[in-house]
Enzyme design. Structure first.
Site, PDB file in Angstrom:
ATOM      1  CB  CYS A   1      -0.919  -0.021   1.196  1.00 57.70           C
ATOM      2  SG  CYS A   1      -0.539  -1.322   2.342  1.00 57.70           S
TER       3      CYS A   1
ATOM      4  NE  ARG B   1       3.366   2.079  -5.208  1.00 54.63           N
ATOM      5  CZ  ARG B   1       4.618   2.422  -4.934  1.00 54.63           C
ATOM      6  NH1 ARG B   1       5.085   3.564  -5.339  1.00 54.63           N
ATOM      7  NH2 ARG B   1       5.404   1.615  -4.272  1.00 54.63           N
TER       8      ARG B   1
ATOM      9  CD1 TRP C   1      -4.181  -3.653  -4.508  1.00 55.01           C
ATOM     10  CD2 TRP C   1      -2.933  -5.280  -3.630  1.00 55.01           C
ATOM     11  NE1 TRP C   1      -4.172  -4.709  -5.395  1.00 55.01           N
ATOM     12  CE2 TRP C   1      -3.421  -5.721  -4.880  1.00 55.01           C
ATOM     13  CE3 TRP C   1      -2.131  -6.147  -2.887  1.00 55.01           C
ATOM     14  CZ2 TRP C   1      -3.133  -6.960  -5.412  1.00 55.01           C
ATOM     15  CZ3 TRP C   1      -1.838  -7.406  -3.415  1.00 55.01           C
ATOM     16  CH2 TRP C   1      -2.338  -7.797  -4.662  1.00 55.01           C
TER      17      TRP C   1
ATOM     18  CG  ASN D   1       3.835  -0.719   1.955  1.00 55.55           C
ATOM     19  OD1 ASN D   1       3.324  -1.810   1.730  1.00 55.55           O
ATOM     20  ND2 ASN D   1       4.399   0.009   1.012  1.00 55.55           N
ATOM     21  N   GLY D   2       3.899  -3.540   4.345  1.00 50.76           N
ATOM     22  CA  GLY D   2       4.812  -4.677   4.446  1.00 50.76           C
ATOM     23  C   GLY D   2       4.155  -5.839   5.168  1.00 50.76           C
TER      24      GLY D   2
ATOM     25  CD  GLU E   1       3.283  -5.120 -22.117  1.00 54.01           C
ATOM     26  OE1 GLU E   1       3.542  -6.059 -21.363  1.00 54.01           O
ATOM     27  OE2 GLU E   1       2.913  -4.012 -21.714  1.00 54.01           O
TER      28      GLU E   1
ATOM     29  CE  LYS F   1      -0.112  -3.235 -20.158  1.00 54.06           C
ATOM     30  NZ  LYS F   1       1.261  -3.190 -19.743  1.00 54.06           N
TER      31      LYS F   1
ATOM     32  CD  GLU G   1      -1.629  -4.988 -16.543  1.00 56.78           C
ATOM     33  OE1 GLU G   1      -1.129  -4.803 -15.439  1.00 56.78           O
ATOM     34  OE2 GLU G   1      -1.228  -4.404 -17.570  1.00 56.78           O
TER      35      GLU G   1
ATOM     36  CG  HIS H   1       2.740 -27.404 -31.334  1.00 60.91           C
ATOM     37  ND1 HIS H   1       3.058 -28.601 -31.929  1.00 60.91           N
ATOM     38  CD2 HIS H   1       3.396 -26.450 -32.037  1.00 60.91           C
ATOM     39  CE1 HIS H   1       3.888 -28.390 -32.935  1.00 60.91           C
ATOM     40  NE2 HIS H   1       4.106 -27.083 -33.018  1.00 60.91           N
TER      41      HIS H   1
ATOM     42  CE  LYS I   1       2.882   2.071 -12.716  1.00 63.15           C
ATOM     43  NZ  LYS I   1       2.638   1.603 -14.089  1.00 63.15           N
TER      44      LYS I   1
END
Ligand code: AGP
Length: 623
Positions: A11, A36, A83, A109-110, A496, A500, A503, A519, A618
């Site tokens: 967070c 974040r 988060w 945070n952690g 990618e 994108k 997400e 395959h 993020k």
């Protein structure tokens, strides 16, 4: 209460001490930090000897709507957006948390890994807990030590130091003590934290964007450091109370970098910033004779660069796709063997590395925990570790032996766009540099450099077709599955493109090497699963066209992205996006742009929250 469902957090933290009304400063900061993490948000202010605490689930907007005129948060406070990684998203689990005796409030945070043993210890001493969080255990441990410490002096700081000596895990914390109205204590271990120095005011943030509007003078805390802040001063110590000299830095951010301006979303703004961000990535990085690249931060002489026998690239997510492009380019142009590893796998894999191996970490934020841990693992084994990062002063940038800054400017949209293309540009320049140190001729070098110089202009050309790409995207927006297919250098770009799209639009999408489709994935093909083919490389165009025909024969709608000069038979493509031709090494960059716009306009057509997609954050600072 059981901590079986411990909530670890990933967070953001903000803090302020000064003469201004703290609530508005904290909320403005949290709004800037919301990208974040955004499961819940909360603030605490200290006035007299009592805390005012407000928490809300969901967006910071819910929190700011709940602030009432009658609430007085005072002039010092801390705030947090959360988060959650495990456990519920609930108001009781939202930060700030208050200690049992009400002496401290804290944001964190952690993850406190040994929270269970600490909790048992505190339980036995009569502490009670109201949330399911490891953070609440931490704030109570501080209170426990506070009660044991002698009065006087820096009792507040000493209690935090003592508590943290018992904590295993990661943390960035900011703590208020109701008996020390003029102080905030902060500490960090593997979780970013910086101090912003203002005129008779101090700020704390986990990310510079939260305070860039207030001050450009900052100090980044290092791992294992604490700081005691008053409104006019700060001092830094270790956990054992040894004094540390602060290294002051200047933020080079402008406010427009972190504001939306005329754009509806940061993602779109950042897509359109790419001509500039790419020019910035290249600025001052060509040799005088324009035949090769140079990077001041690599800390390696040409002779040392020539001695490299192998390069290992580690990263996560989009940055990992940039590593795959690096593999193709460096092997092709410099003939140096390259391996690409997911940072989360590498850190535990104990991979045997040969002598003369260079380890490169790519990370936009410079804070991704798995990438940092992969770097530490390589350093532990004595390998030279270099980093490609965007955020100056970030943990990975500071802990690496050298590296290359992207200079992309702040990337706020959760879906990485301009940072990815800057990474691709830097790895192309790295391939050029290493190639020129080996077998690449002067003429090949100058045409490579010329292509790089022309790139921003070509990106602008692709961006000019935004409306056309939007119209195409809207035709695909109702689908629930999509495949992205490309060969060689276009394989990572297919990955990618698929990332994108998934997400931000929640459409199930996957990337594959085009020929691999036969395959297995071809079983998915039907009129309900359109395919996006990346057919920009002229040398393998016919092979790609064969793959297109294989899916057309099975009823799939096909969108082809191709380059000027490539003949795509009409019957191959339902929709066609043609981009300018460029040097083969730079095609990944140009091909990425329409895929970013395609994903963006699909997500917009589906009404998705583009800058803050569900479940994402993020930068991922937990495992
Ligand atoms: C990109 O769109 C993602 N949100 C994500 O995959 C990201 O690239 C990844 O988490 C790595 O982040 P970093 O570059 O900051 O290390």
């Amino acid at each position: 209460m059981s901590l079986a469902s411990m909530t670890a957090v990933m967070c953001s933290i903000i803090g302020y001490i000064g003469d201004k009304d703290v609530a508005q400063i904290l909320i403005d900061g949290l709004e800037r930090l919301e990208y974040r993490g955004y499961d819940s948000a909360g603030i605490a202010g200290l006035k007299g000897d009592s805390f005012t605490i407000l928490k809300r689930l969901g967006r910071v907007k819910n929190l700011s709507d709940a602030v009432e005129q009658s609430m007085n948060f005072g002039n010092s406070g801390i705030g947090h957006t959360r988060w959650a990684t495990h456990g519920g998203v609930s108001e009781k689990n939202a930060h700030p948390h208050v200690s049992f005796g009400g002496i401290f409030t804290l944001v964190h945070n952690g993850v406190v890994e040994n929270y269970e043993s600490i909790k048992t210890f505190l339980d036995e001493r009569g502490y009670e807990f109201y949330s399911d969080t490891d953070t609440e255990v931490l704030v109570n441990l501080i209170e426990y030590h506070y009660r044991k410490e002698q009065d006087g002096g820096d009792k507040f700081l000493r209690s935090v130091q003592k508590a943290l000596l018992h904590v295993r895990g990661t943390y960035g914390i900011a703590v208020l003590c109701k008996y020390n109205i003029c102080e905030i204590v902060v500490a960090r271990k593997s979780s970013p934290l910086l101090i912003g120095i203002g005129e008779n005011e101090m700020f704390i943030a986990s990310d510079a964007c939260a305070i860039a509007a207030h001050t450009k003078n900052v100090v980044y805390l290092n791992d294992g450091e604490l700081a005691l802040l008053t409104k006019s001063d700060f001092s830094i110590t270790t956990m054992k109370n040894e004094k540390i000299d602060a290294v002051r830095c200047k933020l080079d951010w402008r406010m427009e970098d972190v504001s939306l301006g005329e754009y509806e979303h940061f993602m779109l703004k950042e897509i359109y910033e790419q001509p500039l961000s790419l020019a910035n990535a290249m600025r001052g990085r060509f040799s005088d004779d324009l035949s090769t690249a140079k990077f001041g931060g690599l800390q390696l002489s040409p002779r040392e660069l020539r001695q490299i026998d192998r390069i290992v690239f580690c990263a996560c997510g989009t940055a990992w796709h940039a590593c795959l492009v690096a593999e193709y380019l460096i092997e092709r142009y410099a003939r140096i063997p390259v391996e690409v590893e997911y940072a989360s796998e590498f850190r535990y894999r104990n991979a045997p590395l040969e002598k003369n191996t260079l380890v490169f970490i790519i990370s936009q934020s410079g804070e991704t925990l798995d990438s940092f841990a992969a770097m530490q693992e390589a350093k532990r084994k004595g390998y030279m570790t270099l980093a490609i990062t965007n955020v100056i002063g970030s943990t990975i940038a500071r802990e690496s032996d050298g590296g290359i800054y992207q200079h992309s400017g702040p990337e706020i949209g959760v879906a990485s766009t301009k940072a990815f293309t800057a990474q691709l540009c830097i790895v192309a320049m790295l391939a050029l540099l290493l190639g020129r140190l080996r077998d690449m001729s002067f003429d090949e070098g100058t045409s490579f450099v010329q292509a790089l110089v022309n790139l921003p202009q070509k990106i602008s050309q692709v961006l000019d077709s935004g409306d056309r790409i939007r119209a195409i995207a809207e035709k695909y927006a109702h689908h629930e599955h999509m495949l992205f297919l490309g060969r060689q250098l276009m394989f990572p770009i297919a990955l990618e493109g698929a990332l994108k799209l998934k997400e931000i639009s929640y459409i199930h999408s996957e990337g594959y090497p085009a020929a691999e489709m036969k395959h297995g994935p071809i079983a998915l093909i039907s009129d309900k699963c359109p395919c996006v083919f990346l057919a920009t490389q002229s040398d393998i165009l016919q092979k790609t066209i064969s793959n297109i025909q294989e899916v057309r024969a099975r009823g799939a709608r096909v969108l082809v992205v191709s380059s000027e000069g490539n003949e795509i038979p009409r019957k191959c493509a339902d929709d066609l996006i043609v981009i300018p031709d460029t040097h083969a090494a730079l095609q990944p960059i140009l091909t990425t742009i329409p895929l970013q716009l395609f994903a963006y306009y699909i997500a917009k057509a589906r009404g998705c929250e583009i800058d803050k997609p569900r479940n994402l954050a993020k930068s991922v600072t937990v495992e």
